[in-house]
Every structure is written in C-alpha cells, then in structure tokens.
Design an enzyme around this catalytic site. Structure first.
Site, short mmCIF file in Angstrom:
data_model
loop_
_atom_site.label_atom_id
_atom_site.label_comp_id
_atom_site.label_asym_id
_atom_site.label_seq_id
_atom_site.Cartn_x
_atom_site.Cartn_y
_atom_site.Cartn_z
N ASP A 145 30.21 -7.43 2.06
CA ASP A 145 28.84 -7.08 1.65
C ASP A 145 28.90 -6.79 0.15
O ASP A 145 29.43 -5.77 -0.27
CB ASP A 145 28.42 -5.85 2.47
CG ASP A 145 27.18 -5.15 1.92
OD1 ASP A 145 26.42 -5.77 1.16
OD2 ASP A 145 26.99 -3.96 2.29
N VAL A 146 28.39 -7.75 -0.65
CA VAL A 146 28.44 -7.58 -2.10
C VAL A 146 27.13 -6.93 -2.56
O VAL A 146 26.06 -7.54 -2.48
CB VAL A 146 28.62 -8.94 -2.82
CG1 VAL A 146 28.70 -8.75 -4.32
CG2 VAL A 146 29.86 -9.66 -2.30
N GLY A 147 27.22 -5.68 -3.00
CA GLY A 147 26.04 -4.95 -3.47
C GLY A 147 26.05 -4.82 -4.97
O GLY A 147 26.87 -5.43 -5.66
N ASN A 148 25.13 -4.01 -5.49
CA ASN A 148 25.04 -3.83 -6.94
C ASN A 148 26.00 -2.77 -7.46
O ASN A 148 26.26 -2.71 -8.66
CB ASN A 148 23.60 -3.47 -7.34
CG ASN A 148 22.68 -4.67 -7.19
OD1 ASN A 148 22.73 -5.58 -8.00
ND2 ASN A 148 21.88 -4.69 -6.14
N THR A 149 26.51 -1.92 -6.57
CA THR A 149 27.47 -0.88 -6.97
C THR A 149 28.88 -1.20 -6.48
O THR A 149 29.85 -0.94 -7.16
CB THR A 149 27.05 0.49 -6.39
OG1 THR A 149 25.74 0.80 -6.87
CG2 THR A 149 28.02 1.60 -6.78
N LYS A 187 31.75 -3.97 0.03
CA LYS A 187 32.24 -3.36 1.26
C LYS A 187 32.86 -4.47 2.08
O LYS A 187 32.30 -5.58 2.16
CB LYS A 187 31.09 -2.73 2.06
CG LYS A 187 30.66 -1.36 1.58
CD LYS A 187 29.94 -1.34 0.25
CE LYS A 187 28.64 -2.11 0.25
NZ LYS A 187 27.98 -2.13 -1.09
N GLY A 238 16.55 -9.41 0.51
CA GLY A 238 17.97 -9.07 0.36
C GLY A 238 18.69 -9.28 1.68
O GLY A 238 18.27 -8.73 2.70
N ASP A 268 21.37 -8.11 2.67
CA ASP A 268 21.91 -6.86 3.22
C ASP A 268 20.89 -6.17 4.12
O ASP A 268 21.23 -5.59 5.15
CB ASP A 268 22.39 -5.91 2.09
CG ASP A 268 21.35 -5.66 1.00
OD1 ASP A 268 20.28 -6.31 1.00
OD2 ASP A 268 21.62 -4.80 0.14
N THR A 311 19.48 23.87 -13.52
CA THR A 311 19.03 22.49 -13.75
C THR A 311 19.73 21.50 -12.83
O THR A 311 19.08 20.64 -12.21
CB THR A 311 19.31 22.10 -15.23
OG1 THR A 311 18.76 23.12 -16.05
CG2 THR A 311 18.69 20.77 -15.56
N1 LIG Z 1 34.30 5.65 -1.25
C1 LIG Z 1 33.30 5.88 -2.12
N2 LIG Z 1 33.56 6.11 -3.40
C2 LIG Z 1 32.58 6.32 -4.28
N3 LIG Z 1 31.28 6.31 -3.97
C3 LIG Z 1 30.94 6.07 -2.74
C4 LIG Z 1 31.94 5.84 -1.74
N4 LIG Z 1 31.33 5.61 -0.60
C5 LIG Z 1 30.04 5.70 -0.88
N5 LIG Z 1 29.77 5.99 -2.16
C6 LIG Z 1 28.38 6.11 -2.72
O1 LIG Z 1 27.78 4.89 -2.39
C7 LIG Z 1 26.81 4.54 -3.35
C8 LIG Z 1 26.65 3.03 -3.34
O2 LIG Z 1 26.29 2.64 -2.05
P1 LIG Z 1 26.45 1.16 -1.54
O3 LIG Z 1 27.84 0.69 -1.73
O4 LIG Z 1 25.89 1.14 -0.17
O5 LIG Z 1 25.50 0.44 -2.58
P2 LIG Z 1 25.30 -1.09 -2.86
O6 LIG Z 1 25.34 -1.82 -1.54
O7 LIG Z 1 26.27 -1.56 -3.87
O8 LIG Z 1 23.88 -1.09 -3.44
P3 LIG Z 1 22.67 -2.12 -3.20
O9 LIG Z 1 22.93 -2.80 -1.90
O10 LIG Z 1 21.48 -1.22 -3.17
O11 LIG Z 1 22.73 -3.04 -4.33
C9 LIG Z 1 27.32 5.09 -4.63
O12 LIG Z 1 26.21 5.49 -5.40
C10 LIG Z 1 28.16 6.29 -4.20
O13 LIG Z 1 27.40 7.46 -4.34
C1 LIG Z 2 16.90 -3.99 -2.52
C2 LIG Z 2 18.36 -4.35 -2.67
C3 LIG Z 2 18.81 -4.18 -4.11
C4 LIG Z 2 19.17 -3.38 -1.78
O1 LIG Z 2 20.51 -3.70 -1.80
C5 LIG Z 2 18.63 -5.80 -2.16
O2 LIG Z 2 18.31 -5.91 -0.82
C6 LIG Z 2 17.87 -6.84 -2.96
O3 LIG Z 2 18.27 -7.16 -4.05
N1 LIG Z 2 16.78 -7.37 -2.37
C7 LIG Z 2 15.99 -8.43 -2.93
C8 LIG Z 2 14.53 -8.19 -2.80
C9 LIG Z 2 14.03 -7.87 -1.40
O4 LIG Z 2 14.78 -7.57 -0.48
O5 LIG Z 2 12.80 -7.91 -1.20
K LIG Z 3 23.40 -2.38 0.33
#
Ligand SMILES: Nc1ncnc2c1ncn2[C@@H]1O[C@H](COP(=O)(O)OP(=O)(O)OP(=O)(O)O)[C@@H](O)[C@H]1O
Ligand SMILES: CC(C)(CO)[C@@H](O)C(=O)NCCC(=O)O
Ligand SMILES: [K+]
Length: 297
Positions: free
Chosen positions: A11-15, A18, A105, A107, A191
C-alpha cells in the site's frame, strides 16, 4: 535460508509504504516511511532478505504515482522475474457508486473491500470505513457491499503542520511524543496540549459526526424511496393515509445506529481510537489485507 514463493501486498501512501506477506497461517506486516531516500531499496530487501521470498508476485495499490513507479523500477531491476500488478478499481470486486471510479484513491476502495469481507458481509450491515493517514478518509459502504463515497479531511500530521507553518507562535508538535503521554487534558493548559486536543479530538469528532450524518442520510434516502411510491404531489401525513403511504413507510427498514459497523485503519488509527465515541473495530494495514484477498490477478 529457505526461499519461498510469496505474494507481496504493498500500500503506497503519501507518508509511508505498508507491506504484508502471507506466510503459512500468519501475515507479516511492515511499515517504511517514504521520507527515507532508500525506502524502495529497503522494501525489496525486507521481502528478499528478511522474509526469504523468491518468485515474488507484487500487488501494489498506490495513491502516489511517483513512489509506485520508483518501487516498480527497483523490483524490476533487483528481481527481473518478479510479477508486478498495479491494482486498479477494476480488480476490486465491489460496486463503486462515485462519479469517476478511476479517480478514487485505490486505498479507500481496498480498505472498504477488506472491511466488508471481514465484518460487513456476514453482518449484512452498512459500514463506515475510516483510513487515518496523511489524509483521513471516512467512507460509506452499504449493506450490499457497494462503495458509496465519503469524505476527506487532513490527517493529524498535516493539520498540526499547517498550524506551525501558517502561524508565528505555534510549534510543530510531534505525534509520537503525544502517544506516549496518555490522556489529553481538557481544556488544555498549554499550547502544545491545546494543539493535540484540537486536532485529535477534532478528527475523532469528525469521524463520529460524519458517521451520524451518513446514518441520517441513508435514512432520508430510504424515506424518499418510500414516499416516491406514493402518488405524485401527495405528500404529508393525510396524503400518505389517503394512498396507503403510511403502510409503505412503515415497511421500509429503519436505520439503527447500532447496526452500522465502524472500522478504523491507517497509521493514526490507534492514536485516534480512544477518542472516537462510536463503538468500532481498529485494525492496522487493512488496505494490504484487501490486496491479499483480491481474487486471482
Ligand atoms: N511505525 C510507525 N512509525 C511512524 N509513524 C507511524 C508508524 N505507524 C503509524 N504511524 C503514523 O502513521 C501516519 C501515516 O499513516 P499512513 O501510513 O496510514 O498514511 P499514508 O497511507 O501514507 O497516507 P495517505 O494514504 O493518506 O496518503 C503518520 O503520520 C504517523 O503518525
Ligand atoms: C485521499 C487519499 C490521499 C488518502 O490516502 C487518497 O485516497 C487519494 O489520493 N485519493 C484520490 C482522490 C479520491 O479518492 O477521491
Ligand atoms: K492510506
């Protein structure tokens, strides 16, 4: 080391990326931040060296085109025999009721698919599926397993970073610090705690609030279906009586908040879970479960 054939879900996300690989009866998960410059190298090394996989079949679901391209090039270069599938909505056996399924998306759809397979189908219940990552998505899957769309909001880190970059006085808080400290005091007295409280409880409340509103919207839809069976122009209680509308309305299934299943996944789902008030399941890496469960590609 014994080398085995493996299906690798990514699962390739923006952060982060997985990963999940099924070995025997268990599934092994892994998480790699894409902020590390060698994340794609580390990904193939984990699969090859740590798990001892050869003859790999990669199933990639990506919402980050550049990162997916990078990963596919690295897999191709290091394991030329590997099979690679970049999954699209057409590979997911689910009805998708949104304007442009190809822009959804993947995902979101894969998480919904895994959630429906795991909980929704057997319960024949509608579901709200939340993926809390860089963005938080809150999606509705109806009782028949149709993906109906949802809502998108900024995730915990994006929200707190926006406060730090958009103001002079607000610091960039670290979510990993907060997770170690337990409850957020309310009202907050400093804060950093005020930002934790605002963002964490804000997102958790958005999940509860959207769930409530989806339930109401589904109820409204069922009522509209019921009243559309009445003679045109005859609305309201007396008109319903006149055409037997009351009986029709009563036979329509009424939504029950208790029967809607709420599921949280994504990197921040464990952080959010204690603050979400509706009863829910929390399961990490649901998107990869969806990839592993897809019918043969
Ligand atoms: N092992 C870990 N180490 C560091 N951060 C983690 C870990 N597991 C979860 N996180 C948290 O997960 C968040 C990112 O979640 P996730 O990987 O689901 O995002 P993503 O799938 O890349 O994002 P998106 O799908 O929205 O583009 C980070 O902001 C962090 O807070
Ligand atoms: C919303 C995110 C960033 C969540 O990972 C992803 O699913 C995405 O880039 N979606 C494209 C737009 C949409 O799902 O409507
Ligand atoms: K995701």
């Amino acid at each position: 080391m014994r080398l085995t054939a493996c299906t690798v879900a990514v699962d390739v996300g923006n952060t982060a990326v997985k990963l999940a690989v099924r070995q025997g009866d268990s599934i092994i998960d892994h998480w790699i931040a894409i902020s590390c410059s060698d994340w794609h190298q580390r990904t193939v090394e984990w699969v090859r060296d740590r798990l001892g996989c050869k003859d790999t079949h990669w199933r990639i679901g990506s919402v980050h085109r550049g990162a997916a391209q990078r990963l596919m090039e690295t897999v191709d270069r290091t394991a030329p025999d590997a099979k690679i599938d970049l999954v699209t909505f057409r590979d997911v056996p689910m009805e998708v009721a949104v304007d442009s399924p190809e822009r959804l998306g993947i995902d979101r759809l894969l998480g919904a698919y895994a959630a429906y397979q795991t909980w929704g189908r057997s319960a024949a219940a509608p579901m709200v599926v939340v993926d809390a990552g860089s963005a938080v998505t809150v999606d509705w899957v109806d009782a028949k397993g149709c993906f109906c769309g949802g809502a998108i909001l900024p995730g915990l880190s994006l929200q707190s970073r926006a406060l730090a970059t958009g103001t002079d006085a607000l610091p960039d808080i670290q979510w990993s610090d907060r997770a170690l400290q337990g409850d957020v005091p309310l009202p907050a007295k400093n804060t950093a705690d005020a930002i934790y409280a605002g963002v964490l409880i804000g997102v958790a409340s958005a999940i509860d609030g959207l769930t409530r509103r989806y339930i109401d919207a589904a109820a409204g839809h069922w009522m509209a279906t019921a009243s559309s069976k009445m003679a045109p122009g005859k609305m309201g209680a007396s008109a319903m009586d006149a055409v037997g509308g009351k009986e029709v309305a009563e036979s329509v299934p009424q939504p029950d908040a208790g029967s809607v299943l709420l599921v949280l996944t994504g990197g921040d789902s464990a952080t959010l879970s204690p603050y979400v008030q509706y009863r829910h399941h929390q399961k990490s890496n649901l998107v990869c479960r969806g990839l592993l469960n897809l019918p043969h590609l």
